[in-house]
Design an enzyme around this catalytic site. Structure first.
Site, PDB file in Angstrom:
ATOM      1  N   ASP A 115       0.596  -1.393   0.165  1.00 40.88           N
ATOM      2  CA  ASP A 115       0.136   0.275  -0.604  1.00 40.88           C
ATOM      3  C   ASP A 115       1.096   1.297   0.478  1.00 40.88           C
ATOM      4  OD1 ASP A 115      -2.294   0.919   0.472  1.00 40.88           O
ATOM      5  OD2 ASP A 115      -2.565   0.954   2.403  1.00 40.88           O
ATOM      6  N   LYS A 143      -0.734  -0.810  -4.889  1.00 42.08           N
ATOM      7  CA  LYS A 143      -1.887   0.418  -4.590  1.00 42.08           C
ATOM      8  C   LYS A 143      -0.785   1.287  -5.904  1.00 42.08           C
ATOM      9  CE  LYS A 143      -5.420  -0.754  -1.161  1.00 42.08           C
ATOM     10  NZ  LYS A 143      -5.435  -0.484  -0.150  1.00 42.08           N
TER      11      LYS A 143
HETATM   12  P1  IMP Z   1       2.089  -1.047   3.804  1.00 42.28           P
HETATM   13  O1  IMP Z   1       3.092  -0.800   4.583  1.00 42.28           O
HETATM   14  O2  IMP Z   1       1.090   1.087   4.185  1.00 42.28           O
HETATM   15  O3  IMP Z   1       2.408  -0.633   2.028  1.00 42.28           O
HETATM   16  O4  IMP Z   1       1.301  -1.660   3.767  1.00 42.28           O
HETATM   17  C1  IMP Z   1       0.748  -2.979   4.362  1.00 42.28           C
HETATM   18  C2  IMP Z   1       0.586  -4.257   4.903  1.00 42.28           C
HETATM   19  O5  IMP Z   1      -0.854  -3.194   4.996  1.00 42.28           O
HETATM   20  C3  IMP Z   1      -0.162  -5.302   4.085  1.00 42.28           C
HETATM   21  O6  IMP Z   1       0.194  -6.026   4.300  1.00 42.28           O
HETATM   22  C4  IMP Z   1      -1.908  -5.652   4.270  1.00 42.28           C
HETATM   23  O7  IMP Z   1      -1.602  -6.155   5.402  1.00 42.28           O
HETATM   24  C5  IMP Z   1      -2.353  -3.914   4.830  1.00 42.28           C
HETATM   25  N1  IMP Z   1      -3.470  -3.633   4.423  1.00 42.28           N
HETATM   26  C6  IMP Z   1      -3.306  -2.294   3.046  1.00 42.28           C
HETATM   27  N2  IMP Z   1      -3.695  -2.491   2.386  1.00 42.28           N
HETATM   28  C7  IMP Z   1      -4.390  -2.592   2.498  1.00 42.28           C
HETATM   29  C8  IMP Z   1      -6.214  -3.604   2.084  1.00 42.28           C
HETATM   30  O8  IMP Z   1      -6.701  -2.189   1.756  1.00 42.28           O
HETATM   31  N3  IMP Z   1      -6.669  -4.225   2.565  1.00 42.28           N
HETATM   32  C9  IMP Z   1      -6.346  -5.712   3.695  1.00 42.28           C
HETATM   33  N4  IMP Z   1      -5.547  -4.775   4.054  1.00 42.28           N
HETATM   34  C10 IMP Z   1      -4.534  -3.722   3.836  1.00 42.28           C
END
Ligand code: IMP
Ligand code: MG
Length: 191
Positions: A115, A143
């Site tokens: 994300d 994303k």
């Molecule tokens: P980041 O550190 O912002 O890249 O988020 C990564 C983690 O957040 C992922 O490994 C997921 O566990 C969780 N995550 C991010 N987006 C979503 C979503 O749309 N649905 C559910 N979990 C999410």
């Protein structure tokens, strides 16, 4: 339990939130076979360690390694999650450590979704210290419009809009991981 079962639902209602289908079981499985074929070609003759990031990646990792035609090993570790929210807390902490030694190994980190990229940045920094022979990252989803950190993703299943998704390992307040397809929050925000 609500109307949630493992059949294909047109919509899933969770309180005021409505989720609609984004990726079907068939689309997910077909793409995973392509990713597995690519990884099998790239790692021919090697014995990589697939390292899953708990909890979200466990279903993806299971299906992925079943289609990989290589000798391989697996391990998991766990990072702090979103908690019960749909928005990241902006902080990452280690909740369960890896058990294997990755020094001099070809490691493939397996994520459910990238994300902001914060978790992957944390993971890259952490594993570089253990001096693996090589490190690559495979994620089922990303994303692209949300990524804020400079991270290298080697294999991507699907690029999706910047909206909250559930199913196929991905949770909302720890539930809905057992859906076979992926649903997206139906709102006008995001992208
Ligand atoms: P980041 O550190 O912002 O890249 O988020 C990564 C983690 O957040 C992922 O490994 C997921 O566990 C969780 N995550 C991010 N987006 C979503 C979503 O749309 N649905 C559910 N979990 C999410
Ligand atoms: Mg995750």
């Amino acid at each position: 339990m609500s109307e949630l079962i493992n059949g294909v639902k047109d919509i899933i209602k969770i309180g005021e939130d409505v989720f609609v289908p984004l990726l079907t079981e068939e689309q997910i499985q077909a793409r995973i076979k392509e990713l597995a074929a690519e990884i099998s070609r790239d790692y021919k003759g090697k014995v990589p360690v697939f390292i899953g990031v708990l909890n979200g990646s466990f279903i993806f990792m299971s299906d992925l390694i079943k289609s990989v035609e290589l000798d391989c090993e697996i391990d998991f570790f766990k990072l702090s999650s979103y908690g019960d929210a749909k928005i990241s807390s902006g902080k990452v902490t280690m909740l369960k450590e890896l058990n294997c030694d990755v020094t001099d190994r070809d490691i493939i980190i397996v994520e459910d979704i990238v994300d902001s990229g914060l978790s992957v940045k944390y993971i890259e920094d952490l594993f570089s210290e253990s001096k693996p022979k090589s490190m690559k990252l495979v994620t089922l989803l990303t994303k692209p419009n949300s990524v804020k950190y400079d991270v290298k993703i080697d294999y991507i299943g699907f690029n999706i809009p910047s909206k909250f998704v559930i199913g196929y390992g991905l949770d909302y307040a720890q539930k809905y991981r057992n859906l076979r397809s992926i649903y997206v929050l139906d709102d006008d925000k995001g992208i």
